[in-house]
Write an enzyme that holds these catalytic residues in place. Structure first.
Site, PDB file in Angstrom:
ATOM      1  N   TYR A  32      20.300  34.118  66.700  1.00 59.69           N
ATOM      2  CA  TYR A  32      21.206  35.252  66.906  1.00 59.69           C
ATOM      3  C   TYR A  32      21.034  35.819  68.302  1.00 59.69           C
ATOM      4  CZ  TYR A  32      17.370  38.635  66.398  1.00 59.69           C
ATOM      5  OH  TYR A  32      16.222  39.373  66.578  1.00 59.69           O
ATOM      6  N   ARG A  51      20.564  32.443  76.842  1.00 57.45           N
ATOM      7  CA  ARG A  51      19.474  32.478  75.862  1.00 57.45           C
ATOM      8  C   ARG A  51      19.955  31.937  74.513  1.00 57.45           C
ATOM      9  NH1 ARG A  51      16.437  38.056  74.640  1.00 57.45           N
ATOM     10  NH2 ARG A  51      18.445  38.529  73.685  1.00 57.45           N
ATOM     11  N   HIS A 104      15.622  20.878  52.530  1.00 55.31           N
ATOM     12  CA  HIS A 104      14.975  21.302  53.765  1.00 55.31           C
ATOM     13  C   HIS A 104      15.409  20.463  54.961  1.00 55.31           C
ATOM     14  CE1 HIS A 104      12.471  23.516  50.971  1.00 55.31           C
ATOM     15  NE2 HIS A 104      11.847  24.112  51.982  1.00 55.31           N
ATOM     16  N   LYS A 149      15.125  32.963  69.512  1.00 51.64           N
ATOM     17  CA  LYS A 149      15.638  34.176  68.859  1.00 51.64           C
ATOM     18  C   LYS A 149      16.205  33.788  67.486  1.00 51.64           C
ATOM     19  CE  LYS A 149      17.975  38.496  70.103  1.00 51.64           C
ATOM     20  NZ  LYS A 149      16.758  39.327  69.995  1.00 51.64           N
ATOM     21  N   GLU A 181       4.258  41.461  72.103  1.00 52.97           N
ATOM     22  CA  GLU A 181       5.487  42.254  72.245  1.00 52.97           C
ATOM     23  C   GLU A 181       5.582  43.192  71.060  1.00 52.97           C
ATOM     24  OE1 GLU A 181       8.675  39.447  72.425  1.00 52.97           O
ATOM     25  OE2 GLU A 181       8.222  38.560  70.486  1.00 52.97           O
ATOM     26  N   LEU A 205       9.461  36.724  73.320  1.00 54.14           N
ATOM     27  CA  LEU A 205      10.885  36.477  73.505  1.00 54.14           C
ATOM     28  C   LEU A 205      11.270  36.779  74.954  1.00 54.14           C
ATOM     29  CD1 LEU A 205      13.647  35.863  72.019  1.00 54.14           C
ATOM     30  CD2 LEU A 205      13.970  38.346  72.050  1.00 54.14           C
TER      31      LEU A 205
END
Length: 295
Positions: A32, A51, A104, A149, A181, A205
């Site tokens: 996302y 990104r 999976h 992300k 972070e 990130l």
């Protein structure tokens, strides 16, 4: 009701229907982005799309659109949600591997699911400008590829909820005694007159806002370092900031119930916050930024 984009259609958000067999729902097999816009114009959109491409490539989903197509789609969505009452919007964009029988292993022929929706970005409350926010530290128990992300955010959710239950807005994460972070943010500190943040690594990130703030700090003449920050250095930092696309730059003035610095947003934060506001689309034209240095 806001308008969303879903697999080629624009429709009211409450009419979006996602299959229970979508791999984003079943496995968190998706990535996302959250992209801010101000006064109807995107802020740092190319960096967010770059990104997104990196995240998609990392989990081996072929991007359904190129940069120009993403831009057209998102600008159309922004226009459909234009409202003078909420001129600043954050766009949440998610791409999943698609719908397939539960297994999976990657399905051979699934088509990516694309969802984009908007929510208002609220101005920073005056109380935050003058008093800052509280944060707590927590052990970083996330997976090994936080540079992607991905939507698999359960560890982040649990850390953030633990922070809220302690009266804080964020959990600042530590791994082996080193800062990584926040649960939903990057972390920067003013330490011995330098603006310092952990270097990019699989545990961090590559925040778009983080990068812009570092660039602005360099333009203003502040010493900037991307290097390891220990737990003890975090505890004695003169200023601590949280950065993210929709919360921008938050000053942390209380960490684990202890005062950070002087107990109010510091002078370096004030300078960078002003520079960031001036850089946003629709910002009033101001005098050129003056160079300075960390106090």
């Amino acid at each position: 009701m806001s308008i969303a984009y879903f697999n080629g259609d624009y429709l009211p958000l409450d009419q979006v229907r996602i299959s229970p067999l979508d791999r984003g729902f079943l496995f968190g097999d998706s990535v996302y982005e959250v992209i801010p816009s101000y006064a109807g114009e995107f802020f740092m959109l190319p960096a967010h799309l770059e990104r997104l491409d990196r995240s998609l490539a990392a989990i081996r989903i072929l991007s359904p659109f190129d940069a120009g197509q993403w831009t057209a789609l998102l600008e159309d969505l922004l226009a459909r949600n234009a409202d003078p009452a909420t001129p600043d919007l954050g766009v949440y964009l998610q791409v999943t591997r698609g719908v397939a029988p539960r297994d999976h292993a990657f399905p051979p022929d699934a088509r990516p699911t694309v969802l984009a929706m908007v929510s208002p970005i609220r101005p920073l409350p005056e109380a935050v400008r003058t008093e800052g926010v509280a944060a707590v530290t927590a052990e970083d128990r996330r997976w090994g590829h936080c540079d992607i992300k991905a939507t698999t955010l359960l560890a982040n959710v649990l850390n953030r909820q633990a922070a809220v239950e302690q009266g804080a807005v964020e959990a600042i994460l530590l791994r082996d005694g080193q800062l990584t972070e926040g649960a939903a943010s990057n972390v920067l500190v003013v330490l011995d007159g330098r603006l310092v943040t952990p270097p990019l690594a699989p545990s961090v990130l590559p925040g778009v806002t983080r990068s812009r703030v570092l660039d602005l700090a360099r333009e203003l003449g502040y010493p900037v370092e991307e290097c390891a920050v220990s737990e003890s250095e975090l505890a004695r930092a003169e200023e601590i900031w949280l950065t993210s696309s929709t919360r921008e730059i938050l000053p942390v003035t209380r960490l684990n119930d202890r005062v950070v610095g002087a107990g109010h947003p510091g002078p370096v934060w004030k300078a960078l916050h002003a520079a960031y506001q001036a850089a946003k689309p629709g910002a009033p034209v101001s005098e050129p930024m003056q160079s300075g240095g960390a106090a």
